[in-house]
Design a protein around this motif. Structure first.
Motif, PDB file in Angstrom:
ATOM      1  N   THR A   4       0.841  -1.193   0.000  1.00  0.00           N
ATOM      2  CA  THR A   4       0.000   0.000   0.000  1.00  0.00           C
ATOM      3  C   THR A   4       0.876   1.243   0.000  1.00  0.00           C
ATOM      4  O   THR A   4       1.678   1.458   0.911  1.00  0.00           O
ATOM      5  CB  THR A   4      -0.941   0.025   1.213  1.00  0.00           C
ATOM      6  N   ILE A   5       0.715   2.065  -1.051  1.00  0.00           N
ATOM      7  CA  ILE A   5       1.468   3.311  -1.212  1.00  0.00           C
ATOM      8  C   ILE A   5       0.487   4.412  -1.597  1.00  0.00           C
ATOM      9  O   ILE A   5      -0.304   4.251  -2.539  1.00  0.00           O
ATOM     10  CB  ILE A   5       2.552   3.177  -2.306  1.00  0.00           C
ATOM     11  N   ASN A   6       0.532   5.517  -0.857  1.00  0.00           N
ATOM     12  CA  ASN A   6      -0.354   6.654  -1.122  1.00  0.00           C
ATOM     13  C   ASN A   6      -1.820   6.232  -1.212  1.00  0.00           C
ATOM     14  O   ASN A   6      -2.585   6.712  -2.059  1.00  0.00           O
ATOM     15  CB  ASN A   6       0.053   7.373  -2.419  1.00  0.00           C
ATOM     16  N   GLY A   7      -2.208   5.305  -0.351  1.00  0.00           N
ATOM     17  CA  GLY A   7      -3.606   4.892  -0.271  1.00  0.00           C
ATOM     18  C   GLY A   7      -4.027   3.849  -1.292  1.00  0.00           C
ATOM     19  O   GLY A   7      -5.178   3.395  -1.264  1.00  0.00           O
ATOM     20  N   THR A   8      -3.140   3.457  -2.185  1.00  0.00           N
ATOM     21  CA  THR A   8      -3.455   2.448  -3.197  1.00  0.00           C
ATOM     22  C   THR A   8      -2.714   1.157  -2.883  1.00  0.00           C
ATOM     23  O   THR A   8      -1.513   1.188  -2.595  1.00  0.00           O
ATOM     24  CB  THR A   8      -3.071   2.930  -4.604  1.00  0.00           C
ATOM     25  N   THR A   9      -3.421   0.041  -2.939  1.00  0.00           N
ATOM     26  CA  THR A   9      -2.817  -1.259  -2.666  1.00  0.00           C
ATOM     27  C   THR A   9      -2.559  -1.997  -3.978  1.00  0.00           C
ATOM     28  O   THR A   9      -3.455  -2.135  -4.813  1.00  0.00           O
ATOM     29  CB  THR A   9      -3.715  -2.106  -1.761  1.00  0.00           C
ATOM     30  N   TYR A  10      -1.322  -2.447  -4.138  1.00  0.00           N
ATOM     31  CA  TYR A  10      -0.893  -3.139  -5.350  1.00  0.00           C
ATOM     32  C   TYR A  10      -0.587  -4.607  -5.039  1.00  0.00           C
ATOM     33  O   TYR A  10      -0.012  -4.919  -4.004  1.00  0.00           O
ATOM     34  CB  TYR A  10       0.376  -2.490  -5.917  1.00  0.00           C
ATOM     35  N   ARG A  11      -0.969  -5.463  -5.967  1.00  0.00           N
ATOM     36  CA  ARG A  11      -0.569  -6.869  -5.924  1.00  0.00           C
ATOM     37  C   ARG A  11       0.793  -6.961  -6.596  1.00  0.00           C
ATOM     38  O   ARG A  11       0.928  -6.657  -7.787  1.00  0.00           O
ATOM     39  CB  ARG A  11      -1.593  -7.738  -6.666  1.00  0.00           C
ATOM     40  N   VAL A  12       1.811  -7.359  -5.831  1.00  0.00           N
ATOM     41  CA  VAL A  12       3.192  -7.272  -6.307  1.00  0.00           C
ATOM     42  C   VAL A  12       3.813  -8.654  -6.462  1.00  0.00           C
ATOM     43  O   VAL A  12       3.727  -9.498  -5.571  1.00  0.00           O
ATOM     44  CB  VAL A  12       4.042  -6.419  -5.341  1.00  0.00           C
ATOM     45  N   SER A  13       4.435  -8.849  -7.611  1.00  0.00           N
ATOM     46  CA  SER A  13       5.304  -9.996  -7.847  1.00  0.00           C
ATOM     47  C   SER A  13       6.732  -9.507  -7.656  1.00  0.00           C
ATOM     48  O   SER A  13       7.195  -8.616  -8.358  1.00  0.00           O
ATOM     49  CB  SER A  13       5.110 -10.526  -9.266  1.00  0.00           C
ATOM     50  N   GLU A  14       7.414 -10.079  -6.700  1.00  0.00           N
ATOM     51  CA  GLU A  14       8.726  -9.588  -6.290  1.00  0.00           C
ATOM     52  C   GLU A  14       9.816 -10.524  -6.830  1.00  0.00           C
ATOM     53  O   GLU A  14       9.752 -11.736  -6.645  1.00  0.00           O
ATOM     54  CB  GLU A  14       8.779  -9.549  -4.770  1.00  0.00           C
ATOM     55  N   LYS A  15      10.804  -9.952  -7.530  1.00  0.00           N
ATOM     56  CA  LYS A  15      11.903 -10.728  -8.095  1.00  0.00           C
ATOM     57  C   LYS A  15      13.222 -10.168  -7.593  1.00  0.00           C
ATOM     58  O   LYS A  15      13.360  -8.952  -7.409  1.00  0.00           O
ATOM     59  CB  LYS A  15      11.896 -10.661  -9.632  1.00  0.00           C
ATOM     60  N   PHE A  16      14.187 -11.051  -7.402  1.00  0.00           N
ATOM     61  CA  PHE A  16      15.523 -10.642  -6.973  1.00  0.00           C
ATOM     62  C   PHE A  16      16.555 -11.251  -7.919  1.00  0.00           C
ATOM     63  O   PHE A  16      16.472 -12.417  -8.261  1.00  0.00           O
ATOM     64  CB  PHE A  16      15.813 -11.099  -5.541  1.00  0.00           C
ATOM     65  N   ARG A  17      17.525 -10.441  -8.291  1.00  0.00           N
ATOM     66  CA  ARG A  17      18.608 -10.928  -9.139  1.00  0.00           C
ATOM     67  C   ARG A  17      19.922 -10.437  -8.544  1.00  0.00           C
ATOM     68  O   ARG A  17      20.033  -9.267  -8.161  1.00  0.00           O
ATOM     69  CB  ARG A  17      18.439 -10.413 -10.563  1.00  0.00           C
ATOM     70  N   ASP A  18      20.912 -11.306  -8.474  1.00  0.00           N
ATOM     71  CA  ASP A  18      22.139 -10.926  -7.781  1.00  0.00           C
ATOM     72  C   ASP A  18      23.147 -10.197  -8.661  1.00  0.00           C
ATOM     73  O   ASP A  18      24.213  -9.822  -8.194  1.00  0.00           O
ATOM     74  CB  ASP A  18      22.793 -12.134  -7.101  1.00  0.00           C
ATOM     75  N   LYS A  19      22.790  -9.956  -9.940  1.00  0.00           N
ATOM     76  CA  LYS A  19      23.565  -9.071 -10.799  1.00  0.00           C
ATOM     77  C   LYS A  19      22.603  -8.296 -11.692  1.00  0.00           C
ATOM     78  O   LYS A  19      21.501  -8.764 -11.979  1.00  0.00           O
ATOM     79  CB  LYS A  19      24.565  -9.856 -11.656  1.00  0.00           C
TER      80      LYS A  19
END
Length: 202
Positions: A64-79
């Motif tokens: 939730t940012i600025n009153g809006t809630t987002y469904r987030v797919s989170e990815k991580f890459r080490d480079k």
């Protein structure tokens, strides 16, 4: 879901990938609150039945940012190679990857020095209408049969010459399966109206 550096490590255990993802979640939460002003973060990482429902939709958290809630797919890459890895098959050849099976609003893509906010709908529209049709199906079969880590290829979209990499990861967690995807530069994505924004990390 975490994204490992497949171009370096051909074989990895899925549980190690999940462990890496969860270790990074603490840093990600700090970024969301301190840099983006998030007022609520709800993660689906307990492997409970309810959380697994969200995970199967490639939704790792509600943000939730600025009153809006987002469904987030989170990815991580080490480079950071200035490109996006897009999973085409989570299990080749029968199971499609997160782009097609997911229902997130945004993909948040962490690298060591930057984080990218990518609007899922614009990425999916581009991939399904332009990127995936430009990739020869036999390239996936080629990398699978030859047990390669990656193939460098050239495609044409709207007469524009574009370099891509087909990337394969060999997964093992009791049983073996093969994940195959494609990496394409952020510059090309923006050229084709994929909405994304880069934030430098300090």
């Amino acid at each position: 879901m975490a994204t490992c550096d497949f171009s370096i490590s051909m074989n990895y255990r899925f549980s190690n990938s999940l462990l890496y993802e969860r270790e990074q979640a603490i840093k990600a939460n700090q970024h969301y609150t301190e840099r983006w002003g998030a007022t609520n973060i709800q993660r689906f990482d307990t492997d409970s039945p309810d959380d697994l429902v969200m995970q199967r939709q490639d939704v790792d958290l509600l943000l939730t940012i600025n009153g809006t809630t987002y469904r987030v797919s989170e990815k991580f890459r080490d480079k950071d190679y200035n490109d996006l890895y897009i999973e085409v098959f989570s299990k080749y050849p029968q199971t499609v990857g997160w782009l097609q099976s997911g229902s997130a609003d945004a993909i948040v893509y962490f690298t060591p020095k930057a984080v990218y906010w990518i609007t899922h709908k614009t990425l999916k529209d581009f991939c399904l209408s332009k990127l995936f049709p430009a990739i020869a199906p036999n390239w996936y079969e080629e990398i699978f049969i030859n047990q390669q880590t990656f193939l460098s290829k050239t495609i044409y979209i709207d007469k524009v010459k574009i370099p891509i990499k087909i990337i394969q990861a060999h997964n093992f967690e009791g049983v073996a399966w093969h994940t195959i995807g494609v990496s394409i530069s952020f510059d090309v994505l923006q050229t084709f109206q994929v909405k994304l924004k880069k934030f430098e990390l300090t």
